[in-house]
Design a protein around this motif. Structure first.
Motif, PDB file in Angstrom:
ATOM      1  N   GLN A 203       0.829  -1.204   0.000  1.00  9.62           N
ATOM      2  CA  GLN A 203       0.000   0.000   0.000  1.00  9.62           C
ATOM      3  C   GLN A 203       0.868   1.261   0.000  1.00  9.62           C
ATOM      4  OE1 GLN A 203      -3.396  -0.087   0.073  1.00  9.62           O
ATOM      5  NE2 GLN A 203      -3.611  -2.303   0.335  1.00  9.62           N
ATOM      6  N   ASP A 204       0.204   2.409  -0.170  1.00 10.38           N
ATOM      7  CA  ASP A 204       0.857   3.705   0.016  1.00 10.38           C
ATOM      8  C   ASP A 204       0.791   4.008   1.517  1.00 10.38           C
ATOM      9  OD1 ASP A 204       1.557   6.340   0.278  1.00 10.38           O
ATOM     10  OD2 ASP A 204       0.119   7.110  -1.197  1.00 10.38           O
ATOM     11  N   THR A 205       1.826   3.594   2.249  1.00  8.41           N
ATOM     12  CA  THR A 205       1.763   3.661   3.720  1.00  8.41           C
ATOM     13  C   THR A 205       1.881   5.089   4.259  1.00  8.41           C
ATOM     14  OG1 THR A 205       4.121   3.128   3.845  1.00  8.41           O
ATOM     15  CG2 THR A 205       2.564   1.300   4.085  1.00  8.41           C
ATOM     16  N   ALA A 206       2.526   5.990   3.519  1.00  8.13           N
ATOM     17  CA  ALA A 206       2.607   7.389   3.974  1.00  8.13           C
ATOM     18  C   ALA A 206       1.198   7.979   4.063  1.00  8.13           C
ATOM     19  CB  ALA A 206       3.483   8.209   3.038  1.00  8.13           C
ATOM     20  N   THR A 207       0.353   7.671   3.074  1.00  2.88           N
ATOM     21  CA  THR A 207      -1.031   8.160   3.094  1.00  2.88           C
ATOM     22  C   THR A 207      -1.808   7.551   4.253  1.00  2.88           C
ATOM     23  OG1 THR A 207      -1.007   8.534   0.713  1.00  2.88           O
ATOM     24  CG2 THR A 207      -3.165   8.269   1.731  1.00  2.88           C
ATOM     25  N   ILE A 208      -1.596   6.265   4.522  1.00  2.00           N
ATOM     26  CA  ILE A 208      -2.259   5.607   5.654  1.00  2.00           C
ATOM     27  C   ILE A 208      -1.867   6.290   6.964  1.00  2.00           C
ATOM     28  CG2 ILE A 208      -2.347   3.455   7.023  1.00  2.00           C
ATOM     29  CD1 ILE A 208      -2.006   1.917   4.354  1.00  2.00           C
ATOM     30  N   LEU A 209      -0.585   6.594   7.111  1.00  2.00           N
ATOM     31  CA  LEU A 209      -0.108   7.226   8.345  1.00  2.00           C
ATOM     32  C   LEU A 209      -0.636   8.647   8.493  1.00  2.00           C
ATOM     33  CD1 LEU A 209       3.546   5.861   8.452  1.00  2.00           C
ATOM     34  CD2 LEU A 209       1.729   5.386  10.101  1.00  2.00           C
ATOM     35  N   LYS A 211      -3.424   9.788   7.335  1.00  2.00           N
ATOM     36  CA  LYS A 211      -4.848   9.656   7.696  1.00  2.00           C
ATOM     37  C   LYS A 211      -4.971   9.329   9.185  1.00  2.00           C
ATOM     38  CE  LYS A 211      -9.317   9.004   6.570  1.00  2.00           C
ATOM     39  NZ  LYS A 211      -9.921   8.896   7.886  1.00  2.00           N
ATOM     40  N   ALA A 212      -4.092   8.453   9.684  1.00  2.46           N
ATOM     41  CA  ALA A 212      -4.103   8.101  11.111  1.00  2.46           C
ATOM     42  C   ALA A 212      -3.819   9.340  11.971  1.00  2.46           C
ATOM     43  CB  ALA A 212      -3.065   7.016  11.388  1.00  2.46           C
ATOM     44  N   ILE A 219       0.363   6.485  17.341  1.00  4.08           N
ATOM     45  CA  ILE A 219       1.324   5.725  16.524  1.00  4.08           C
ATOM     46  C   ILE A 219       2.619   5.542  17.304  1.00  4.08           C
ATOM     47  CG2 ILE A 219       2.615   5.676  14.342  1.00  4.08           C
ATOM     48  CD1 ILE A 219       0.528   7.740  13.256  1.00  4.08           C
ATOM     49  N   ILE A 220       3.141   4.318  17.271  1.00  5.17           N
ATOM     50  CA  ILE A 220       4.476   4.036  17.835  1.00  5.17           C
ATOM     51  C   ILE A 220       5.420   3.755  16.667  1.00  5.17           C
ATOM     52  CG2 ILE A 220       5.842   2.466  19.274  1.00  5.17           C
ATOM     53  CD1 ILE A 220       3.936   3.217  21.220  1.00  5.17           C
ATOM     54  N   PHE A 221       6.521   4.492  16.612  1.00  7.92           N
ATOM     55  CA  PHE A 221       7.547   4.267  15.588  1.00  7.92           C
ATOM     56  C   PHE A 221       8.656   3.441  16.228  1.00  7.92           C
ATOM     57  CE2 PHE A 221       5.306   8.102  14.385  1.00  7.92           C
ATOM     58  CZ  PHE A 221       5.130   7.950  13.012  1.00  7.92           C
ATOM     59  N   GLU A 222       8.886   2.269  15.680  1.00  3.23           N
ATOM     60  CA  GLU A 222       9.779   1.282  16.304  1.00  3.23           C
ATOM     61  C   GLU A 222      11.147   1.258  15.641  1.00  3.23           C
ATOM     62  OE1 GLU A 222       9.875  -3.531  17.196  1.00  3.23           O
ATOM     63  OE2 GLU A 222       8.335  -2.734  15.873  1.00  3.23           O
ATOM     64  N   GLY A 223      12.149   1.746  16.361  1.00  7.93           N
ATOM     65  CA  GLY A 223      13.510   1.698  15.842  1.00  7.93           C
ATOM     66  C   GLY A 223      14.105   0.309  15.933  1.00  7.93           C
ATOM     67  N   THR A 253       9.480   7.096   6.669  1.00  4.61           N
ATOM     68  CA  THR A 253       8.020   6.934   6.749  1.00  4.61           C
ATOM     69  C   THR A 253       7.243   7.971   5.951  1.00  4.61           C
ATOM     70  OG1 THR A 253       7.804   8.361   8.692  1.00  4.61           O
ATOM     71  CG2 THR A 253       8.148   6.009   9.101  1.00  4.61           C
ATOM     72  N   GLY A 254       7.829   9.153   5.745  1.00  2.00           N
ATOM     73  CA  GLY A 254       7.077  10.243   5.137  1.00  2.00           C
ATOM     74  C   GLY A 254       6.271  11.038   6.142  1.00  2.00           C
ATOM     75  N   VAL A 255       6.519  10.798   7.437  1.00  2.00           N
ATOM     76  CA  VAL A 255       5.878  11.577   8.500  1.00  2.00           C
ATOM     77  C   VAL A 255       6.854  12.666   8.937  1.00  2.00           C
ATOM     78  CG1 VAL A 255       5.010  11.510  10.883  1.00  2.00           C
ATOM     79  CG2 VAL A 255       4.436   9.668   9.277  1.00  2.00           C
ATOM     80  N   GLY A 256       6.401  13.915   8.951  1.00  2.48           N
ATOM     81  CA  GLY A 256       7.282  15.034   9.268  1.00  2.48           C
ATOM     82  C   GLY A 256       7.526  15.201  10.757  1.00  2.48           C
TER      83      GLY A 256
END
Length: 430
Positions: A203-209, A211-212, A219-223, A253-256
């Motif tokens: 999927q286009d996961t940046a768009t999913i994120l 939207k979330a 959201i948890i970003f896992e290093g 991720t495309g999340v700023g």
């Protein structure tokens, strides 16, 4: 309110990130892997049962959590399918709630063959990679020749690209490294077998994120890996091939940055590293052996014995700065329970000039020895303790000193491998 939490390792990986991701995910909607590949291993213990994840986000053990493998991750499709099946055997069904970025590069057999061939040729000068093809896959990404998981949706285009790239690698493997060639047809056949399993996950996961984020979902970003394995900021060249520091979250991720609310640094109560490279506080004595045995310090991906040493405050301060950490989580406090004395490195001393370094620099690690301060041990059991005030006084003093050195608070303390062996000093969700 802390909606989006980043979890990063502050050492050389193996800090216990997986457990903390799992612990915090019960209050989250999404868990996101943003870099690395199946060279990372996150060990989770749920109700006494051990589960090791390499690619799949740790939060997916909760049935309400959606997992994202974003564009910064390099993916072995075969290992991914193997991991999905392993989870299904353990009654975790995730195929409807795992989404993979169409831009994530693929790791294929020629990457693994190249990784192993290079390490073999380097001999005693090898880097000590996991041999999983991670470096060559990232090289393909940067060289703009990578196959990406989105390419699986167009078999005709995929097969043409694959033939060219297999030929490129076989020229090197056979002519220069004197290794066996890789079969283009076999890779294509194997990809066709896994394609149907992962097709709907792409999927286009940046768009999913995004939207979330709009929907105010947590959201948890896992290093994966740790700060000092970062390709830019780590102990180069003994590093991984991706950014395991804070910048990797944004590009991966495309999340700023304005959507990252809280950055938690996971720090082991001592230090370990796997493979080669500098390690200022490494111990070669009985204490080092004790930490290795009591801490069960063997790599969850490779099974290699980890090198062990005291907590390195110089390195920790650097990790705090470059990651803009909000707070720390100290893990494996219980491993120190039986020690009469515990040391923390507070600076480095040049063995030739006696110059003292208080700041970390990868160019100053060759001729230095750690300068330690010694703290009394607590010689009491800490595992199972649920409140910080119930910890022995010496343990609390040790933690206070870490806070002073790092100049940020400790918000979580882990005193054992199980989900329940956790002290929440301050709620991250308020």
């Amino acid at each position: 309110m802390h909606k989006n939490i980043v979890i990063l390792g502050t050492q050389w990986g193996d800090e216990g990130k997986g457990k903390i991701v799992d612990f915090l995910s019960s209050n989250s909607a999404y868990t996101v892997r943003f870099h690395g590949g199946h060279n990372a291993g996150h060990t989770l213990v749920v109700n006494g049962k051990k589960i090791i994840l390499h690619l799949i986000p740790s939060g997916l053990l909760y049935p309400n959590v959606i997992g994202i493998i974003s564009n910064g991750v390099v993916i072995s499709p075969f290992e991914l399918v193997k991991e999905i099946k392993m989870l299904e055997k353990n009654n975790y069904f995730i195929s409807q709630r795992l989404f993979i970025s169409e831009s994530a590069p693929l790791i294929l057999p020629y990457h693994v063959a190249m990784d192993l061939a290079r390490e073999k040729k380097l001999g005693i000068n090898s880097i000590g990679t996991t041999g999983r093809g991670i470096g060559p896959a990232y090289e393909d990404k940067i060289a703009r020749r990578a196959l990406r998981i989105g390419d699986l949706k167009n078999i005709k285009k995929l097969s043409k690209k694959l033939e060219v790239i297999v030929d490129y690698y076989n020229n090197q493997l056979v002519s220069f490294y004197k290794e066996q060639s890789i079969s283009y047809k076999k890779i294509l056949q194997d990809l066709l077998k896994v394609r149907d399993i992962v097709y709907n996950m792409i999927q286009d996961t940046a768009t999913i994120l995004h939207k979330a984020i709009e929907d105010k979902k947590r959201i948890i970003f896992e290093g994966a890996q740790g700060t000092f394995l970062d390709i830019d900021h780590g102990t180069y060249p003994y590093v991984t091939s991706s950014n395991s520091t804070i910048g990797g979250v944004i590009t991966g991720t495309g999340v700023g940055p304005k959507n990252l609310d809280y950055i938690l640094g996971i720090t082991k109560s001592y230090t370990t590293r796997v493979g080669k490279g500098p390690f200022p506080t490494e111990l070669f004595d009985e204490t080092g052996d004790y930490l290795s045995k009591k801490g069960k310090e063997f790599g969850s991906t490779t099974g290699r014995k980890r090198r062990t040493g005291w907590l390195d405050g110089v390195a920790l301060r650097y990790a705090v700065k470059i990651n803009s950490l909000s707070s720390l989580c100290i893990t494996k406090l219980d491993v120190l329970d039986d020690l009469e004395q515990i040391k923390i490195c507070t600076s480095y001393k040049d063995v030739n000039t006696s110059q003292i370094y208080k700041d970390f620099s990868i160019f100053n690690l060759e001729n230095i020895s750690p300068v330690y301060e010694t703290h009394p041990g607590w010689m009491k059991k800490t595992s199972g303790i649920k409140k910080i005030e119930d910890l022995p006084e010496e343990a609390r003093n040790y933690l206070n000193r870490i806070e002073e050195i790092a100049q940020i608070p400790i918000d979580i303390i882990s005193t054992g491998p199980d989900r329940s062996d956790t002290i929440l000093v301050k709620s991250l969700f308020f």
